[in-house]
Design a protein around this motif. Sequence first.
Motif, short mmCIF file in Angstrom:
data_model
loop_
_atom_site.label_atom_id
_atom_site.label_comp_id
_atom_site.label_asym_id
_atom_site.label_seq_id
_atom_site.Cartn_x
_atom_site.Cartn_y
_atom_site.Cartn_z
N LEU A 183 12.61 -2.18 4.81
CA LEU A 183 11.91 -2.06 3.63
C LEU A 183 11.27 -0.50 3.50
CD1 LEU A 183 9.42 -4.60 2.06
CD2 LEU A 183 9.41 -2.32 1.47
N GLU A 184 11.87 0.47 2.85
CA GLU A 184 11.54 1.90 2.91
C GLU A 184 10.79 2.00 1.28
OE1 GLU A 184 14.64 4.26 3.85
OE2 GLU A 184 14.07 4.26 6.11
N ASN A 185 10.28 3.28 1.29
CA ASN A 185 9.29 3.69 0.02
C ASN A 185 10.38 3.48 -1.25
OD1 ASN A 185 7.01 4.69 1.23
ND2 ASN A 185 8.10 5.68 2.35
N LYS A 186 11.81 3.85 -1.14
CA LYS A 186 12.34 4.05 -2.54
C LYS A 186 13.09 2.89 -2.74
CE LYS A 186 14.74 7.37 -5.39
NZ LYS A 186 15.28 8.83 -5.16
N PHE A 187 13.97 2.53 -1.41
CA PHE A 187 14.82 1.15 -1.53
C PHE A 187 14.64 0.23 -0.50
CE2 PHE A 187 17.23 4.27 -4.14
CZ PHE A 187 17.54 3.56 -4.96
N THR A 188 14.94 -0.87 -0.68
CA THR A 188 14.82 -1.91 0.31
C THR A 188 16.27 -2.63 0.71
OG1 THR A 188 12.63 -2.63 -0.14
CG2 THR A 188 13.97 -4.23 0.99
N THR A 189 16.81 -2.51 1.83
CA THR A 189 18.14 -2.72 2.12
C THR A 189 18.14 -3.97 2.97
OG1 THR A 189 18.68 -0.46 2.30
CG2 THR A 189 20.27 -1.96 2.90
N PHE A 190 18.94 -4.94 2.34
CA PHE A 190 19.15 -6.24 3.34
C PHE A 190 20.44 -6.34 4.02
CE2 PHE A 190 16.57 -6.61 -0.71
CZ PHE A 190 15.49 -7.40 0.03
N GLY A 191 20.61 -6.95 5.15
CA GLY A 191 21.72 -7.34 5.76
C GLY A 191 21.80 -8.66 6.19
N VAL A 192 22.83 -9.24 5.78
CA VAL A 192 22.93 -10.74 6.46
C VAL A 192 23.97 -10.90 7.55
CG1 VAL A 192 23.75 -12.97 5.70
CG2 VAL A 192 22.62 -11.48 4.04
N TYR A 193 23.56 -11.26 8.63
CA TYR A 193 24.29 -11.27 9.91
C TYR A 193 24.40 -13.06 10.18
CZ TYR A 193 23.08 -6.64 10.85
OH TYR A 193 22.94 -5.19 10.66
N SER A 194 25.81 -13.02 10.61
CA SER A 194 26.28 -14.35 10.93
C SER A 194 26.89 -14.53 12.47
CB SER A 194 27.18 -15.06 9.83
OG SER A 194 27.74 -16.26 10.33
N SER A 195 26.76 -15.63 12.85
CA SER A 195 27.50 -15.82 14.31
C SER A 195 28.51 -16.82 14.24
CB SER A 195 26.59 -16.04 15.28
OG SER A 195 25.80 -17.29 14.93
N GLU A 196 28.87 -17.11 12.88
CA GLU A 196 29.84 -18.33 12.68
C GLU A 196 30.99 -18.14 13.37
OE1 GLU A 196 30.16 -18.72 8.54
OE2 GLU A 196 28.18 -19.62 8.22
N LYS A 197 31.68 -17.05 13.38
CA LYS A 197 33.14 -16.62 14.17
C LYS A 197 32.94 -16.07 15.26
CE LYS A 197 35.28 -16.27 9.51
NZ LYS A 197 35.88 -15.78 8.50
N SER A 198 31.93 -15.77 15.85
CA SER A 198 31.74 -15.06 17.20
C SER A 198 30.19 -15.51 17.88
CB SER A 198 31.84 -13.56 17.05
OG SER A 198 30.85 -13.06 16.60
N LYS A 199 30.11 -15.16 19.19
CA LYS A 199 28.95 -15.51 19.90
C LYS A 199 28.11 -14.61 19.27
CE LYS A 199 31.04 -17.16 23.90
NZ LYS A 199 31.16 -17.22 25.39
N ASN A 200 28.24 -13.18 18.79
CA ASN A 200 27.22 -12.19 18.38
C ASN A 200 27.10 -12.21 16.87
OD1 ASN A 200 26.84 -11.29 21.21
ND2 ASN A 200 28.80 -10.32 21.12
#
Length: 263
Positions: free
Chosen positions: A7-24
């Motif tokens: 969450l920055e001053n101009k834009f908020t960036t979202f990243g969705v992370y999943s471990s469904e297909k790997s351990k990480n």
Amino acid sequence: MIIAVDLENKFTTFGVYSSEKSKNLKLISRFSLKTDTSKSTDELALLLKLMLVDREISLKNIKSIIISCVVPDMVPVYTEISKKLIGKAPIFVSAGVKTGLNVKCENPKEVGSDRVARAVSATHKYEKNLLIISASSITTIDFVNERREFIGGLIIPGIDLWQKSLFKETSKLPKVEIINTDKVLGNSTIRAMQSGLYYGYKNSIMGILEDIFKEYKLDKSEIKIILTGMYADFLLEDNASKFIYEENLALDGLKIIYEKNLK
């Protein structure tokens, strides 16, 4: 799954992370919203929900939300959003959260969580001394040594703030588009402004890097320069061989911090 929020001053960036297909945990989706302090919690929660639905991501699979926030007014807003969407408060990168980074500044608590997240990500991927450039509305250059010590950095206006000051602080100069220009000297007012913005911003960054090399007696061959941010293209144009571009540097850092605190 987790959601990392930068969450920055101009834009908020979202990243969705999943471990469904790997351990990480792996990044499976990324999107941005304009940072708007005038929007209500309900409006922002609905927007976020719709963005997730559009990407076929179910809220019931979201285990946690971790946030780097440099806009203090948005902390209570996103705390409520997290509670509405997944039933619990988010993790904010702040004092007490493990990062694996040794911040050697006068007051470590003053270092922005965005800078910390980027440094964590960079040190996780690269082992040498690092210079990390975030070319956004607020541009930062930070130095992290090979021992994962955050030595410090500097903060300057981004190229869009240069553009804004030219337009707002003068009577006759127009607002111009920010573009890469191939000639240093412009043959019209608009071209002169565009050239000034592009070369002024780019050369200020390159000059600062040279000053850092000199002050800290750094061997250029022994240091990696990591670049991220919405205005990275203006620096990559002539310097692609000097920089390592990492689009998701902050989001990946948040994911790493989340994993560290699970342990």
